[in-house]
Every structure is written in C-alpha cells, then in structure tokens.
Design an enzyme around this catalytic site. Sequence first.
Site, short mmCIF file in Angstrom:
data_model
loop_
_atom_site.label_atom_id
_atom_site.label_comp_id
_atom_site.label_asym_id
_atom_site.label_seq_id
_atom_site.Cartn_x
_atom_site.Cartn_y
_atom_site.Cartn_z
N ARG A 72 0.84 -1.11 0.13
CA ARG A 72 0.10 0.12 0.02
C ARG A 72 0.76 1.39 -0.04
NH1 ARG A 72 -3.43 1.64 2.92
NH2 ARG A 72 -5.10 1.96 1.69
N TYR A 79 0.19 3.27 -3.37
CA TYR A 79 -0.79 4.39 -3.27
C TYR A 79 -0.37 5.47 -2.60
CZ TYR A 79 -4.08 0.49 -3.86
OH TYR A 79 -4.78 -0.82 -4.23
N CYS A 93 14.86 -4.48 -4.27
CA CYS A 93 15.74 -3.65 -4.72
C CYS A 93 14.84 -2.57 -5.61
CB CYS A 93 16.75 -4.47 -5.63
SG CYS A 93 17.58 -5.50 -4.70
N1 LLP Z 1 -17.24 -4.35 -3.17
C1 LLP Z 1 -16.51 -4.13 -4.44
C2 LLP Z 1 -17.25 -4.34 -5.69
C3 LLP Z 1 -15.28 -3.68 -4.38
O1 LLP Z 1 -14.69 -3.47 -5.56
C4 LLP Z 1 -14.61 -3.63 -3.15
C5 LLP Z 1 -13.15 -3.22 -3.22
C6 LLP Z 1 -15.16 -3.75 -2.01
C7 LLP Z 1 -16.53 -4.11 -2.29
C8 LLP Z 1 -14.67 -3.67 -0.57
O2 LLP Z 1 -14.38 -2.25 -0.60
P1 LLP Z 1 -13.71 -1.92 1.08
O3 LLP Z 1 -15.09 -1.92 1.81
O4 LLP Z 1 -12.71 -2.77 1.38
O5 LLP Z 1 -13.22 -0.54 0.61
N2 LLP Z 1 -6.11 -2.35 -2.70
C9 LLP Z 1 -6.81 -1.01 -2.26
C10 LLP Z 1 -8.42 -1.26 -2.32
C11 LLP Z 1 -9.07 -1.83 -3.28
C12 LLP Z 1 -10.56 -1.97 -3.35
C13 LLP Z 1 -11.13 -2.70 -4.49
N3 LLP Z 1 -12.45 -2.93 -3.99
C14 LLP Z 1 -5.99 -0.57 -1.00
O6 LLP Z 1 -5.37 -1.13 -0.65
O7 LLP Z 1 -6.70 0.45 -0.55
#
Ligand code: LLP
Length: 467
Positions: free
Chosen positions: A343, A347, A374
């Site tokens: 992360r 980001y 690296c």
């Molecule tokens: N539903 C759908 C259709 C989604 O695409 C996602 C997340 C969620 C639910 C769950 O979202 P949450 O409640 O966790 O925000 N890798 C990124 C986050 C990517 C989220 C992708 N979709 C990070 O580390 O911030």
Amino acid sequence: MRSHPSTARGRPPAFSYRSSLAPRSSSIGEQPSGGEELFCDDIPVRRLAARFGTPLYLYSASAIEARLVAFERAFLRVPHTICYSVKANSNLSILRLLRTFGCGFDVVSAGELKRVLQIDRRANRRIVFSGVGKSLMEIDLALKSGIFLFNVESESELSRLARRAGELKRKASIAFRVNPDVPAETHPYISTGRDQHKFGIPLEQASELYRRAARHRFLNVVGVSVHIGSQITSPEPFRRAVDRIAQLVRRLRQDGHSIQYVDAGGGLGVCYRGGDQDFVEYAARYAAALIGPLNGLNLHLLLEPGRAIVAPAGALITSVEYVKANKGKRFLVVDAAMNDLLRPSLYGAFHEIVPVRNDRKLGRAKFDVVGPVCETSDFLARDRPLPETVEGDLLAVLDTGAYGMALASNYNTRRRAAEILVKRKTAKLIRRRESFADLIKAELVETSIGRRQAGKKRVEKSKTGGN
Ligand code: LLP
C-alpha cells in the site's frame, strides 16, 4: 503524539501498550509511563515474534468481531445482509470467523468463490459475485454453485451469463452494477464510480439493459448494485450515489421490474492517521447516508464492507535489520518489504508505525522505514518520527488487516509472511510462512531449449570460422 483510536472510544483495543509492572493498557501514542510493550489482545507481540518469526501478520479476532458488530448495529433498522468483501483479507480462518457471525460474502473471482465454499458449502446462498471480467469458467462455477446474486457489469456479460444459464439450465439472480458518475474523494486508483472508469453500466443505459435481461428465461432480475470506490471517509459520496440508485429503482419498478435488493457495495474508509474516530458513530453516519435515500422503498440492503471490518484488526510485525544513514538521511532497514505490504508503494498510503517495546525516555528522530527489496519504491514510511531504534528492535505497522497480506507477492523471491489469529490469550497460526519449496513448486526447469540453442550457436560459430 496522538491518542490511537484503537484504544480510544469505539475501536477495540487490538493493539495496545501495557507496562510490564501493571497490566493496564494505555492508548498507543499516549505518553507511556516508562518502559511499555505492545500487546495483541492479551499476548505480548514480542513473544509472538519470537515464536513465529518476522515479518508476521497478526490479527485480533476480538477486534474483527467488534467492528462487525458495530457495523451490523448501524443497519439494524433495515433488512440487510453483510457480504464481507473477500478481497480485503481472504485468509480461510478469517472467512470462517466472519461466517460464524453470519456474514455473506462478496467475491470477484473463482478463487475467492472457492475459498468461501471451502469454509462452508452452504454459504453459497449468501455470495454475491462482482467484477468486470468474469470468465466463462467463473460464470459456470458460480452458476453450478448456486450463488445468491450476480452483479452484472456490461451488456456482453449479460449475454454470456444468459447463454450459460440457459445451457446449464440454472437460474441466475442478477443485479446490474450501475455507474452513478459520482466522485468518491479517494485515491484515483481506488475510485470506481465515474464515467471514465471501467466499472458498471452507465445510468442512462440501465432501463434498456434491465428490459433485455427481463426477457431471459433463466435470469431473475432482482436488484441494483453500486460501488463507487474504497477508503471513502465522508458519507456524502455514498449518499449521492444511493440517491441516484433510489431514483433508478423507482423507474425500474414503474417499468414492471421486481427490484427487491440494493447492493450498496463497500468502500467505507478507516482512519489510518488516527484521530478520535468513534467507529460506532462513524458507522451510524454511513448507514444513515445509505438508508436515507432508500426510505420507503421497502428494499433489502446488501453491504460489501472489507477494509472497515478488518483493517484496524491487523498489524504487520517486522524486525529492524540495519540502521543506516546516507549523509543526513536515516534509514531503518526492516525485514518486511513492499512485497509484504504494497500500500505505501502503490498508493503512497500512510500506516502508523510504532515500536513494540516503547521506552519513552528515548529520543526521537526521523527515519525512512524501508525493506530489503531492490527498488526505491520499497518503503513502509518516509520521514517518519520514531524513537531511536537499534538493530533487532521490533516495529508494528498498524491497520494492515485489509489489503496487506491480500496484496502480498513473492517479488525478489521472498517468502510471504506467516499469519496469526489472536483471541485474548490464544494465538493460532492461520497461515504458515512460505518455504522456498512453496515458491518454486509450480515451476519447471526446461533444459532442452537451452541446450538446443547452445548447440545451434556452436554450429553457427563453426560455419563462420569461429568469429
Ligand atoms: N465491493 C466491490 C465491488 C469492490 O470492488 C470492493 C473493493 C469492495 C466491495 C470492498 O471495498 P472496501 O470496503 O474494502 O473499501 N487495494 C486497495 C483497495 C482496493 C479496493 C477494491 N475494491 C487498497 O489497499 O486501498
């Protein structure tokens, strides 16, 4: 220093300091009185690191439970189902834990679907399947598994699903994921609800696509779905999106569709920089933003939270390998890297880092906390004020229960970390540290190609007289 919310109001004390003299917890960030050490629930983190090694992901089951309960309470006054978003943390034991609390699941791949079925075959009726690129194989698996709902994201997907449902003679319940064109006020990489994003169908096309879907014998049109992004900390974008969805539901019902479900997606953010977040109140404001616009529509609400449930329940524990300085810049080279927690690199995300042994008499300095990979992008924190640290010290990277291990890789042929689930005084290994053998087990050493090429080179050499 701030008062860490995990021990303040609302958020459970998954990670808190206790003095070795008096086993009383104090908030991370509050000035501790002398030497204190970090606990995960009732176990010293130091002890877990010694037993299981580092880097190590720790999760508090009590914290997950407390977050889930608070989230659930916020929605008590409307019919709803929480479908935990598996992508946030897909460890089987975490899924099982959430299942025991009655959760359904949001999956986006055959792999995630299989994980859920692995922990409970009968969870199929509580699975919603999202994602823009469902393959034929994935659609078949979902149809045969009898999942609850397909969130369809395009006209082409609708045709594919309708055809396969007909061929397999399996009825599929569907919602269209609608793109409401609402800005999400989050990092652009995790914002999904604008026209330029690949997700969902445009609102304007919805009536036509619902009409088409309703014509298919093996499709059951039951809902509307929306997900505008992740790590959204203001209720307003949610309210705006659901407002548009409510208007659409009214239109669709007028057109004769029996819309019973609204899937409001996930996206509720967490407070990575601390502050005084009261999760109960925060979840209530989020719930009000979703429930308000749907008032009077008599719908069943589906919710897909991921991060909000698991992020604060996890910490990545890492050891300091080296302390080094390049001219004025000071580095803590730790044994966790971007492959363990992507992360910050991906980001520019902030995660609070705290020492496992906290000696308040120590002076503080600014460090870059970096891993052994690296790449200059391999950092966990930059210019971060931390207590003077020596080699062998342990650090905890907080709020890493979501999208930590889930985004981990084997880059630089590094083994992925072990994962531990803690409940009060008990710690259980829920994923062992990978071995080198795990890393190479799918690879084949092909020798004939290399030999043939080498042979060819030799021939060419002899033809050109060796020059
Ligand atoms: N539903 C759908 C259709 C989604 O695409 C996602 C997340 C969620 C639910 C769950 O979202 P949450 O409640 O966790 O925000 N890798 C990124 C986050 C990517 C989220 C992708 N979709 C990070 O580390 O911030």
